[in-house]
Enzyme design. Structure first.
Site, short mmCIF file in Angstrom:
data_model
loop_
_atom_site.label_atom_id
_atom_site.label_comp_id
_atom_site.label_asym_id
_atom_site.label_seq_id
_atom_site.Cartn_x
_atom_site.Cartn_y
_atom_site.Cartn_z
N ARG A 104 0.19 -9.29 13.85
CA ARG A 104 -0.42 -8.34 12.92
C ARG A 104 -1.21 -9.08 11.85
O ARG A 104 -2.28 -8.64 11.43
CB ARG A 104 0.65 -7.45 12.28
CG ARG A 104 1.11 -6.35 13.24
CD ARG A 104 2.42 -5.76 12.81
NE ARG A 104 2.38 -5.11 11.52
CZ ARG A 104 3.46 -4.85 10.79
NH1 ARG A 104 4.65 -5.20 11.22
NH2 ARG A 104 3.34 -4.25 9.64
N ARG B 126 -9.73 0.00 9.37
CA ARG B 126 -9.11 -1.29 9.64
C ARG B 126 -10.05 -2.19 10.44
O ARG B 126 -9.70 -3.33 10.75
CB ARG B 126 -7.85 -1.07 10.47
CG ARG B 126 -6.57 -1.62 9.85
CD ARG B 126 -5.45 -1.35 10.83
NE ARG B 126 -4.17 -1.86 10.40
CZ ARG B 126 -3.31 -1.20 9.65
NH1 ARG B 126 -3.60 -0.01 9.20
NH2 ARG B 126 -2.14 -1.74 9.35
N LYS C 141 0.84 -1.21 0.00
CA LYS C 141 0.00 0.00 0.00
C LYS C 141 0.87 1.25 0.00
O LYS C 141 0.68 2.14 -0.82
CB LYS C 141 -0.93 0.01 1.23
CG LYS C 141 -1.87 -1.19 1.29
CD LYS C 141 -2.89 -1.05 2.41
CE LYS C 141 -2.28 -1.11 3.81
NZ LYS C 141 -1.88 -2.48 4.24
N ARG D 209 11.44 -0.40 11.06
CA ARG D 209 10.24 -0.24 11.89
C ARG D 209 10.22 -1.29 13.00
O ARG D 209 10.39 -2.47 12.74
CB ARG D 209 8.99 -0.40 11.02
CG ARG D 209 8.52 0.91 10.43
CD ARG D 209 7.42 0.70 9.44
NE ARG D 209 6.27 -0.04 9.97
CZ ARG D 209 5.15 -0.24 9.31
NH1 ARG D 209 5.02 0.25 8.08
NH2 ARG D 209 4.17 -0.91 9.84
N ARG E 158 11.38 -5.58 4.37
CA ARG E 158 11.22 -4.18 4.76
C ARG E 158 11.96 -3.88 6.07
O ARG E 158 12.50 -2.79 6.24
CB ARG E 158 9.73 -3.84 4.89
CG ARG E 158 9.46 -2.37 5.17
CD ARG E 158 7.99 -2.01 5.03
NE ARG E 158 7.19 -2.61 6.08
CZ ARG E 158 5.85 -2.57 6.10
NH1 ARG E 158 5.19 -2.01 5.10
NH2 ARG E 158 5.18 -3.13 7.08
P1 ADP Z 1 0.99 -2.16 7.83
O1 ADP Z 1 0.15 -1.73 6.68
O2 ADP Z 1 2.35 -2.60 7.41
O3 ADP Z 1 0.31 -3.14 8.72
P2 ADP Z 1 0.69 0.52 9.01
O4 ADP Z 1 1.84 1.44 8.85
O5 ADP Z 1 -0.52 0.79 8.20
O6 ADP Z 1 1.28 -0.94 8.78
O7 ADP Z 1 0.24 0.49 10.55
C1 ADP Z 1 1.13 0.17 11.59
C2 ADP Z 1 0.38 -0.05 12.89
O8 ADP Z 1 -0.34 1.16 13.27
C3 ADP Z 1 -0.72 -1.13 12.86
O9 ADP Z 1 -0.20 -2.42 13.06
C4 ADP Z 1 -1.62 -0.66 14.01
O10 ADP Z 1 -1.09 -0.98 15.26
C5 ADP Z 1 -1.59 0.85 13.89
N1 ADP Z 1 -2.70 1.35 13.03
C6 ADP Z 1 -2.56 1.90 11.79
N2 ADP Z 1 -3.77 2.20 11.28
C7 ADP Z 1 -4.69 1.83 12.21
C8 ADP Z 1 -6.12 1.87 12.26
N3 ADP Z 1 -6.86 2.35 11.24
N4 ADP Z 1 -6.73 1.39 13.39
C9 ADP Z 1 -6.02 0.92 14.40
N5 ADP Z 1 -4.68 0.83 14.41
C10 ADP Z 1 -4.01 1.30 13.33
#
Ligand code: ADP
Length: 190
Positions: free
Chosen positions: A146, A89, A14, A134, A128
């Site tokens: 996750r 999410r 993404k 990260r 990554r």
């Molecule tokens: P990825 O797409 O690699 O899982 P992101 O950068 O989108 O990672 O998100 C990293 C973390 O931030 C998630 O694992 C979660 O803990 C938190 N997070 C991001 N977006 C949301 C959301 N919409 N609701 C709840 N937690 C979120």
């Protein structure tokens, strides 16, 4: 205004694809993951609360991300729309988004869903981790959690957007260029 939901499991690409999407369609990129990571870096109260949850591979509370998104909608102008990356999410977040858009008689334009198999998720995130550093990418048990969280809480959104007639699935297996072309050929229709 266009409201695109960029959807996909962790590691689907993404963040990688978002840049060329916002450029081509003049969108504002809103990544809740990035917004949360900058709160953590700035050491804010919100960041402190989010840090432990994120580093354990759990989601932060719905109200927190909903508030961040709504604030950005209000403060952003001069674009054709928004690319929501990592939001919604959960079903509750998707319903909250629908309510926010109802206020201005708008709707989600499309859910652009980049799909990859679980085996590739692990591989992409491991890769990554060596590049971006990260904290939530580094530990296999966190990545595992996750993926579990994705299947339990986020995957039901596929049905949600299918039922709304908004779901567009893109095969995320291939080169960055190949996936980008697939995305453009879908988004050019809106
Ligand atoms: P990825 O797409 O690699 O899982 P992101 O950068 O989108 O990672 O998100 C990293 C973390 O931030 C998630 O694992 C979660 O803990 C938190 N997070 C991001 N977006 C949301 C959301 N919409 N609701 C709840 N937690 C979120």
């Amino acid at each position: 205004m266009k409201y695109y939901v960029l959807f996909g499991p962790p590691g689907a690409g993404k963040g990688t694809q978002a840049g060329s999407m916002v450029e081509r369609y003049h969108l504002c990129h809103l990544s809740t993951g990035e917004l949360l990571r900058s709160e953590i870096a700035a050491g804010t109260e919100l960041g402190k609360q989010a840090k432990a949850l994120i580093e354990a591979g759990n989601l932060v509370p719905d109200e927190v991300v909903e508030g961040m998104i709504e604030a950005k909608f209000k403060s952003t102008g001069g674009v054709n729309g928004f690319l929501l990356d990592g939001f919604p999410r959960t079903i509750a977040q998707a319903q909250a988004l629908d309510r926010m858009l109802e206020n201005t008689a708008e709707k989600v334009t499309a859910c652009i869903s980049i799909m990859i198999p679980d085996s590739l998720i692990q591989e992409r995130i491991a890769h990554r981790a060596t590049i971006e550093g990260r904290a939530d990418d580094a530990r296999p048990e966190v990545v595992e959690n996750r993926i579990k969280t994705y299947h339990a809480k986020t995957e039901p959104l596929i049905e949600y957007y299918k039922n709304a007639g908004r779901y567009q699935e893109i095969d995320g297996v291939g080169t960055i260029d190949e996936v980008r072309e697939r995305i453009f050929s879908v988004m050019d229709r809106f």
